[in-house]
Design an enzyme around this catalytic site. Sequence first.
Site, short mmCIF file in Angstrom:
data_model
loop_
_atom_site.label_atom_id
_atom_site.label_comp_id
_atom_site.label_asym_id
_atom_site.label_seq_id
_atom_site.Cartn_x
_atom_site.Cartn_y
_atom_site.Cartn_z
N ASP A 1 0.83 -1.19 0.00
CA ASP A 1 0.00 0.00 0.00
C ASP A 1 0.88 1.26 0.00
O ASP A 1 1.89 1.32 0.70
CB ASP A 1 -0.89 -0.02 1.25
CG ASP A 1 -1.88 1.12 1.30
OD1 ASP A 1 -2.73 1.19 0.40
OD2 ASP A 1 -1.79 1.93 2.24
N GLU B 1 14.68 -15.61 -0.08
CA GLU B 1 15.03 -16.64 0.90
C GLU B 1 13.99 -17.77 0.93
O GLU B 1 14.24 -18.81 1.52
CB GLU B 1 15.12 -16.02 2.30
CG GLU B 1 16.17 -14.92 2.43
CD GLU B 1 16.04 -14.18 3.76
OE1 GLU B 1 15.23 -14.63 4.61
OE2 GLU B 1 16.71 -13.15 3.94
#
Length: 552
Positions: A219, A268
Amino acid sequence: MTQDLADPAAASGPDAPRHPDWWRDAVIYQVYPRSFADGDGDGMGDLQGIRRRLPHLRDLGVDAVWLSPFYASPQADGGYDVADYRTIDPMFGDLLDADALLRDAHALGLRVIVDLVPNHSSDRHEWFRRAVAEGPGSPLRERYHFRPGKGADGQLPPNDWESIFGGPAWTRLPDGEWYLHLFAPEQPDFNWDHPAVHDEFRSILRFWLDMGVDGFRVDVAHGLVKEAGLPDIGGGDQLKLLGNDRMPFFDQDGVHAIYRRWRQVLAEYAGDRILVAEAWTPTVERTAHYVRPDEMHQAFNFQYLGTSWDAAELRAVIDSSLAAMRPVGAPTTWVLSNHDVTRHATRLANPPGAGTQLRTPGDRALGLRRARAATLLMLALPGSAYLYQGEELGLPDVTDLPDELRQDPSFHRADGQDGFRDGCRVPIPWTVEGSSYGFGPGGSWLPQPDGWGELSVEAQTGDPGSTLELYRAALAARRARQGLGAGESVEWLDAPEGVLAFRRPGFVCTVNTTRNAVRLPAPGSVLLASGEVTAADGEVLLPADTTVWWAV
């Protein structure tokens, strides 16, 4: 009329192939949780309700679900004022409900993207509450933008910035200091010059990635970094999210270092997790900066959303969007509606230039006809498409909500956004009858119009002329014709004024944006049409405001 359509349920089930870079041509469905489905009967949508309705999204044929905020929040701005980023607000459920929703969605072959709100927190966030309580000089105030005021007694705001919701972007505390909020006063902006803010949000990313989410819609991605010194603007229209002027609080180059670090966090984790930018920028070229190879994966194309129903304007924004994304190797995204703008079935029912927040219904039949045509155009373009809940039902905005029932904070502040966002947030209808047309047994938090059941999932299922079945057929055809969303260009074909025609591999799309029928050579056999078309003797009479997909 359709042909060569795959079964959408089979194509999107748990055994569906999971190709890498799935997001490049994905169709992603936005759920506004409080208005989607109510599972506990309190009149407010929740995670239990979403879980029960996930088969609808599987059958619709989408690839992923984007959930608007469900975090702990005082709900000053529909959950975009977050008090705790690791907790579910009790109105929506708890972390066990979130875990169950993720598991159910993945079992149905649906990915889940969650909203992340890093520009600001709630004023009830522990950091902010402690900063206020500890007073001027508190180290916690460095994590937000606290400043002394101007004037002899500091009675004036620190600068001339205005809130997007109207009024000053600063609020003064009883201790004399002011704090910055680009949106509501209950939404203080974080100071992204402080390392603790960076550390906290990388931790939040890992928390939800460990939960199993497939990505984040970020956002106000363009707003995190402010120009050094927070300089005055000195005039101009600050309240436009999308405009040609650079603002010292939006689209600063420093935001990109943040997203490069976030991309490393996502790397990751297995499973092609993604970042999506809600970035209101002056140009699509500036938007492309957010999706360079080491930053985000997608960015919303607001320039396309705001384009009028005009062939020349649409062609120009399609060309510029594709051209802007090509150098950075990112897919273009396409969107027509979301929780912040008037639904396109109403927007296209009004005259061009009326804006993206309206209080007038316009010509309902015209708006729906154009909305159906606009959707087929969007889904025929290369890249990723976003759908907003209820648009598959052809829902219009509810423009006659009583003022006293509106909850949009910008409606209640002078000189801000038009404040009519509640109209696109009315709970959607699932059944023909019932106190809330299947939304839930306890009514709905915003009133639904009389006759809402006629537009429900139940009413439209099985009706070959319904908007719901058009969406199902379009998404099935898009999936069956793999590559319809792939690529980075279209081949424009000659067409009369007011008509768009372009070729994709094995496919042609023709769009009549005029108010009159147009006779054209038929480029192939009709695959799908947004309205009734007549094709014979190698020609087609393309009705006004109609899109046709052709198999060639």
